[in-house]
Design a protein around this motif. Structure first.
Motif, short mmCIF file in Angstrom:
data_model
loop_
_atom_site.label_atom_id
_atom_site.label_comp_id
_atom_site.label_asym_id
_atom_site.label_seq_id
_atom_site.Cartn_x
_atom_site.Cartn_y
_atom_site.Cartn_z
N THR A 149 2.43 7.71 0.84
CA THR A 149 1.34 8.55 0.32
C THR A 149 0.04 8.28 1.07
O THR A 149 -1.02 8.71 0.63
CB THR A 149 1.11 8.28 -1.18
N LYS A 152 -2.82 10.77 1.86
CA LYS A 152 -3.61 11.27 0.73
C LYS A 152 -4.41 10.13 0.08
O LYS A 152 -5.22 10.37 -0.80
CB LYS A 152 -2.69 11.89 -0.32
N ALA A 153 -4.14 8.91 0.51
CA ALA A 153 -4.78 7.75 -0.11
C ALA A 153 -6.02 7.31 0.66
O ALA A 153 -6.62 6.29 0.33
CB ALA A 153 -3.79 6.59 -0.22
N ARG A 154 -6.35 8.02 1.72
CA ARG A 154 -7.53 7.66 2.51
C ARG A 154 -8.52 8.82 2.47
O ARG A 154 -8.12 9.98 2.49
CB ARG A 154 -7.14 7.36 3.95
N THR A 155 -9.79 8.49 2.43
CA THR A 155 -10.80 9.54 2.39
C THR A 155 -12.12 8.97 2.88
O THR A 155 -12.19 7.80 3.27
CB THR A 155 -10.94 10.10 0.96
N GLN A 172 -9.26 19.85 2.64
CA GLN A 172 -8.47 18.86 1.93
C GLN A 172 -7.86 17.90 2.95
O GLN A 172 -6.84 17.29 2.73
CB GLN A 172 -7.39 19.59 1.10
N ALA A 246 3.39 12.47 3.09
CA ALA A 246 2.65 12.35 1.84
C ALA A 246 2.72 13.64 1.01
O ALA A 246 2.62 13.60 -0.21
CB ALA A 246 1.19 12.01 2.13
N GLU A 247 2.87 14.77 1.67
CA GLU A 247 2.83 16.06 0.96
C GLU A 247 3.93 16.96 1.51
O GLU A 247 3.67 17.94 2.21
CB GLU A 247 1.44 16.69 1.17
N ARG B 84 8.26 15.09 -5.12
CA ARG B 84 9.12 15.26 -3.96
C ARG B 84 10.47 15.90 -4.30
O ARG B 84 10.93 16.79 -3.61
CB ARG B 84 9.40 13.90 -3.31
N ALA B 270 -8.71 9.62 -4.07
CA ALA B 270 -7.71 9.21 -3.09
C ALA B 270 -7.08 7.87 -3.46
O ALA B 270 -5.88 7.66 -3.24
CB ALA B 270 -8.34 9.14 -1.70
N TYR B 273 -3.63 7.36 -5.02
CA TYR B 273 -2.37 7.44 -4.26
C TYR B 273 -1.97 6.07 -3.72
O TYR B 273 -1.03 5.96 -2.94
CB TYR B 273 -2.48 8.48 -3.14
N ILE B 274 -2.72 5.03 -4.10
CA ILE B 274 -2.32 3.66 -3.78
C ILE B 274 -1.76 3.07 -5.07
O ILE B 274 -2.42 3.14 -6.11
CB ILE B 274 -3.53 2.83 -3.32
#
Lengths: 284, 424
Positions: A149, A152-155, A172, A246-247, B84, B270, B273-274
């Motif tokens: 993931t 999507k876990a970084r921003t 996005q 991730a998606e 998923r 975000a 998602y961790i």
């Protein structure tokens, strides 16, 4: 893809101009947040009609397999996913061949023993380390994050008013932009920056001291489709692949979204005129 | 207001049933013949939109539960399994997560509308208080729902919020252990939050029934704040309100779909998602956007207990608005000063929301203190005093007069009532 890009630039230009004008006043506040903003890249999967680029995902997978996967796990990725629609879309035979290249522990068998067998489509991607401690021990104390993931876990913080404009732009892709920037962000530390032992300077990493050494260099992966073998290209490809990991249903989501939007807009139009007719004789 | 049902069953079977349980008659009097003011604007469609969102959240939630595993070591991956491997699981999950935000957007608009048009004033105090209870239940439900994916923000959000209760003297630590079901946020916490997250929406649905019941006893307020005086002032709920609500709902769904299909992670964080990690604290622990104003108030007060009390008071004060507002005029439309203070207060709420997303340091904290004081001053000082000193504009004699006056000249209706004239 061209529709996507023209739509985006159609919205982007005037809005970006506004953002620039308004943004000047906020520049110090943004700078105070630390790292510079990752540049916004052109991703094929961005925008309302975004789709993954199959060839890019296949190249990205190759980079992942040959480079990243030696330290990073992707424990939610199954071999079967590689052949599913909306992804790299390898043939089932190709995905099977990839799976068979790995030994997977199974069991216990009738004798009660665990045994190794070649991977199957239903297996998940084997992790390079048996556990987090082993991963840390091999990587100077840092834990290479799982890819499942990660995109999507970084921003990064866009700040006011950009974060409002991003609603209209449907932006996005903070995660992919950040990852791409990070992969290209290795530099010599500036004067007076004290880099801790075993760390590397990265322009885009929060705090700038990252444990991961520059993971990929020019010519490290040999592409069979003639794409340039540069860090820029590698990082684009592997980032797109990470976004798909991730998606995985992004394409289905955007496709259904368009259908739903069309339906809702037509339905709203019909309701509006019905409402007008119903209320016609009543002043309100 | 709703009066007796005019419903006359024709079919013999329905006659037989109605004489034993007048269910269809009840529905008919509630949603068909129910008289609704003819001048309701689109701000009044949010009640219907909220019902739609509640149904949407419960429907998607019930299906999500079929695939979700409430265990500290499996919850994160089970949500990803939904994303998923479950057919249209991504749709259900994004619909539920974004639906929560949409629910709050709608409820805030609904509350602001009530505050602007004085919908809390007599005889609608109980209606208003039931709404406040629904809002409290929504906050609790959404908070526990955000914990379920067991990401970093789930875990640390739960840690921060449950720890608030430790501020209470003597009993605090015991309450916190009781909430956790142990000595830290862990599997036991996840399990009880899951259980309550499933329970509370049905309690919300129950209070919604009371809310609608109360509404049908006292009738709807309207933009003039003048009670309907004759049949001319109202129209039957169906088709008039149904079609208007329907159009409002579909427009709202377009807004919802924009987030759901194109930027489904925009309103989330975000870090979630961790997977949850008790050993690593995120750089900024930020709650969901709809709590941000209260989070800013919590951090504006230097003492922990004070902050907690301030935060809870910010909601408690809403319960007393019917008695804090001393004005004889109901609708903000005829209250020139109130109107200005109302929009200042809205700006204060948005400002607090923005500050809630910022780190608690320097100027942010000072600004947070000023806005927190203003938030309370609005209710405790401005509203009581405005009623005494403000000179309201002339209020129309009836809804019909207001409507016809508006459409004739475009000027606000002035004739009829001998209310004091305003200057300017």
């Amino acid at each position: 893809m061209s529709t996507t890009m023209s739509f985006r630039s159609f919205l982007l230009r005037p809005l970006a101009a506004c953002a620039l004008v308004i943004g000047i006043g906020f520049a110090p506040a943004l700078a105070a947040e630390g790292a510079p903003h990752p540049p916004r890249e052109d991703w094929s999967f961005a925008g309302p009609f975004g789709k993954y680029d199959r060839a890019q995902l296949q190249r990205g997978f190759q980079v992942f397999k040959e480079v990243c996967a030696s330290c990073h796990s992707a424990h939610l990725l199954a071999f079967r996913n590689l052949a599913q629609p909306g992804g790299p879309e390898f043939s089932e035979a190709q995905a099977k061949a990839v799976a068979e290249g790995y030994q997977v522990q199974d069991g216990p068998n009738d004798a009660g023993d665990m045994f190794d067998r070649p991977g199957r489509l239903s297996d998940r991607w084997p992790s390079p380390f048996p556990n987090e401690q082993a991963a840390r021990a091999s990587n100077g104390g840092a834990y290479p994050p799982d890819f499942s993931t990660l995109a999507k876990a970084r921003t990064y913080e866009v700040g006011f008013p950009g974060f409002l404009i991003d609603i209209l732009l449907q932006y996005q892709e903070q995660g992919p932009d950040y990852i791409h920037a990070l992969l290209n962000g290795y530099k010599d530390p500036p004067e007076g920056f004290s880099l801790p032992e075993g760390a590397h300077y990265n322009e885009f990493f929060p705090g700038h001291a990252i444990k991961m050494p520059q993971p990929i260099s020019e010519g490290q992966v040999t592409y069979s489709d003639g794409s340039p073998e540069t860090v820029e290209q590698y990082s684009h490809d592997v980032t797109a692949f990470m976004m798909w990991v991730a998606e995985p249903h992004l394409e289905a989501r955007k496709r259904l979204g368009f259908q739903v939007m069309i339906f809702l807009i037509i339905f709203a139009g019909l309701l509006y005129f019905t409402k007008k007719k119903v209320w016609k004789s009543v002043e309100h | 207001m709703s009066g007796h049902s005019t419903f006359e069953p024709k079919h013999p079977a329905l006659k037989w049933f109605e004489s034993r349980l007048p269910l269809v008659g009840l529905l008919h009097s509630s949603f068909v013949s129910y008289p609704t003011p003819r001048n309701l604007n689109y701000w009044w469609t949010f009640g219907g939109i909220l019902s739609l969102m509640l149904v949407c959240q419960i429907a998607t939630g019930v299906v999500l539960v079929m695939h979700y595993t409430p265990h500290a070591s499996m919850a994160f991956d089970s949500v990803e399994h939904i994303m998923r491997d479950v057919s249209y699981g991504w749709l259900l999950r994004y619909m539920h997560a974004n639906g929560a935000s949409m629910f709050f957007i709608a409820v805030y608009i609904h509350m602001f509308r009530g505050l602007y048009y004085g919908s809390y004033k007599a005889p609608r105090e109980v209606l208003w208080i039931l709404g406040c209870i629904i809002y409290l239940l929504m906050m609790a439900t959404a908070f526990m729902g955000y914990v379920l994916p067991w990401g970093q923000m789930s875990f640390w959000g739960a840690t921060v919020i449950t720890n608030l209760f430790s501020a209470f003297p003597v009993v605090g630590p015991t309450i916190v252990e009781w909430l956790w079901g142990g000595f830290s946020v862990d599997n036991a916490t996840l399990n009880r939050f899951f259980s309550l997250h499933y329970l509370l929406p049905f309690m919300i649905a129950g209070v919604v029934v009371l809310h609608v019941w109360a509404l049908h006893v006292v009738g709807q307020n309207n933009p003039t704040g003048v009670e309907p005086k004759s049949d001319k002032d109202t129209v039957p709920f169906t088709p008039y309100a149904t079609i208007k609500d329907g159009f409002g709902m579909v427009c709202f769904l377009i807004f919802f779909a924009w987030f759901l299909f194109y930027i489904p992670n925009y309103l989330g964080h975000a870090d979630n998602y961790i997977p949850a990690n008790p050993l690593v604290t995120p750089a900024h622990i930020v709650p969901e956007w709809y709590y941000l104003p209260f989070y800013a108030m919590l951090r504006a007060v230097p003492s922990k207990l004070g902050g907690v009390l301030t935060m809870f008071s910010a909601i408690i004060v809403l319960f007393f608005v019917p008695w804090l507002d001393t004005s004889k005029v109901r609708s903000g439309r005829y209250r020139p000063l109130f109107k200005q203070f109302f929009w200042i207060w809205i700006a204060v709420c948005i400002g607090l929301g923005w500050l809630g997303s910022k780190p608690a340091e320097g100027g942010y904290v000072i600004a947070g203190r000023i806005l927190t004081v203003w938030y309370f001053a609005h209710f405790l000082i401005v509203l009581p005093l405005l009623g005494l000193f403000e000179k309201p504009k002339a209020v129309p004699a009836s809804i019909t007069e207001a409507v016809l006056g508006k459409n004739k000249g475009g000027a606000p209706a002035s004739a009829g009532v001998s209310a004091p004239q305003t200057k300017g």
